[in-house]
Design a protein around this motif. Structure first.
Motif: not given
Length: 267
Positions: A95-117
């Motif tokens: 539910n995010r346009p693919p071009a925006v940063a939140s499409s594949i988040p590196v942080i969600s709320e306060a949680t880091a998503i290391p594999r997306n970095e």
């Protein structure tokens, strides 16, 4: 499977991975077409756990808790077609346009998503091509088929939200979300406010926009469909009893709204 390489023969989804699109009641005759962007929390085998603890992968950051059970029941009660997406929003947010940063988040709320970095452009494209595109292609094709067959179509995008965000409690039980088209949201708000036990959000806890949303702007507004988003507070639908109660409530309300839409010649 080495997703860090640029080998175009590699695929993100492979043997043992499920298809991204889940459907219920494809022959449903209701005018309401239900979508769930954050239905599941499945991770492609090639991505492991994304570097995220299991305790975080069951939180709201990974999926919309409880909405799958509501949506499945509601589809059957309304005789409506449901199209849902099984993979976690941490892989790619459908539910995010693919071009925006939140499409594949590196942080969600306060949680880091290391594999997306720092993932490669190729891997971003693979996630989009194999998860995002099939889901939205299916919604688009379904709407096109219904319109060709002159089947009335009203888009309802279902979500759930956290009771507390960034330390702030959210009082609403349910919210109606919208952007340009307010026809269905206003009808929905009227019926929800008539329920004496509910605190109802008008474009809360979120509002729809072209920058933060995809399903409603692209499939609803751009196609000229009557549409609304719905957000239910996840603690109210965390178990089967709550899911059943909310599905029954929404089925009753949407049956009444369908009569009103028909009277206005909107379906």
């Amino acid at each position: 499977m080495a997703l860090d390489t640029a080998d175009a023969t590699d695929q993100l989804l492979g043997e043992g991975d499920i298809a991204p699109v889940h459907e219920v009641n494809m022959g449903g005759q209701s005018p309401f077409l239900l979508t769930v962007d954050h239905y599941g929390r499945v991770l492609p085998r090639a991505l492991g756990d994304l570097g995220v603890a299991e305790s975080d992968l069951v939180r709201h950051i990974a999926w919309d808790i409880g909405i799958a059970g509501v949506a499945e029941r509601l589809a059957k009660m309304l005789d409506a077609h449901l199209i849902a997406q099984r993979y976690s929003r941490l892989v790619i947010d459908c539910n995010r346009p693919p071009a925006v940063a939140s499409s594949i988040p590196v942080i969600s709320e306060a949680t880091a998503i290391p594999r997306n970095e720092g993932i490669s452009e190729w891997e971003c494209e693979a996630r989009r091509r194999e998860i995002f595109v099939p889901y939205h292609h299916r919604i688009d094709a379904t709407i096109a088929r219904r319109l060709r067959g002159k089947q009335p179509t009203v888009l309802v995008s279902l979500h759930s939200f956290t009771p507390v965000y960034a330390g702030v409690a959210r009082p609403w039980h349910i919210g109606a979300l919208y952007n340009r088209d307010t026809v269905l949201p206003q009808l929905l708000l009227k019926h929800l406010r008539a329920e004496s036990d509910l605190v109802v959000g008008d474009n809360k806890p979120y509002a729809v926009s072209d920058h933060t949303d995809y399903t409603i702007p692209v499939h609803g507004e751009a196609r000229g469909l009557v549409n609304t988003g719905i957000e239910i507070r996840q603690d109210l639908i965390a178990d089967q009893s709550g899911q059943r109660q909310w599905a029954e409530r929404l089925a009753r309300i949407f049956a009444e709204i369908e009569v009103e839409l028909k009277a206005e010649l909107l379906v």
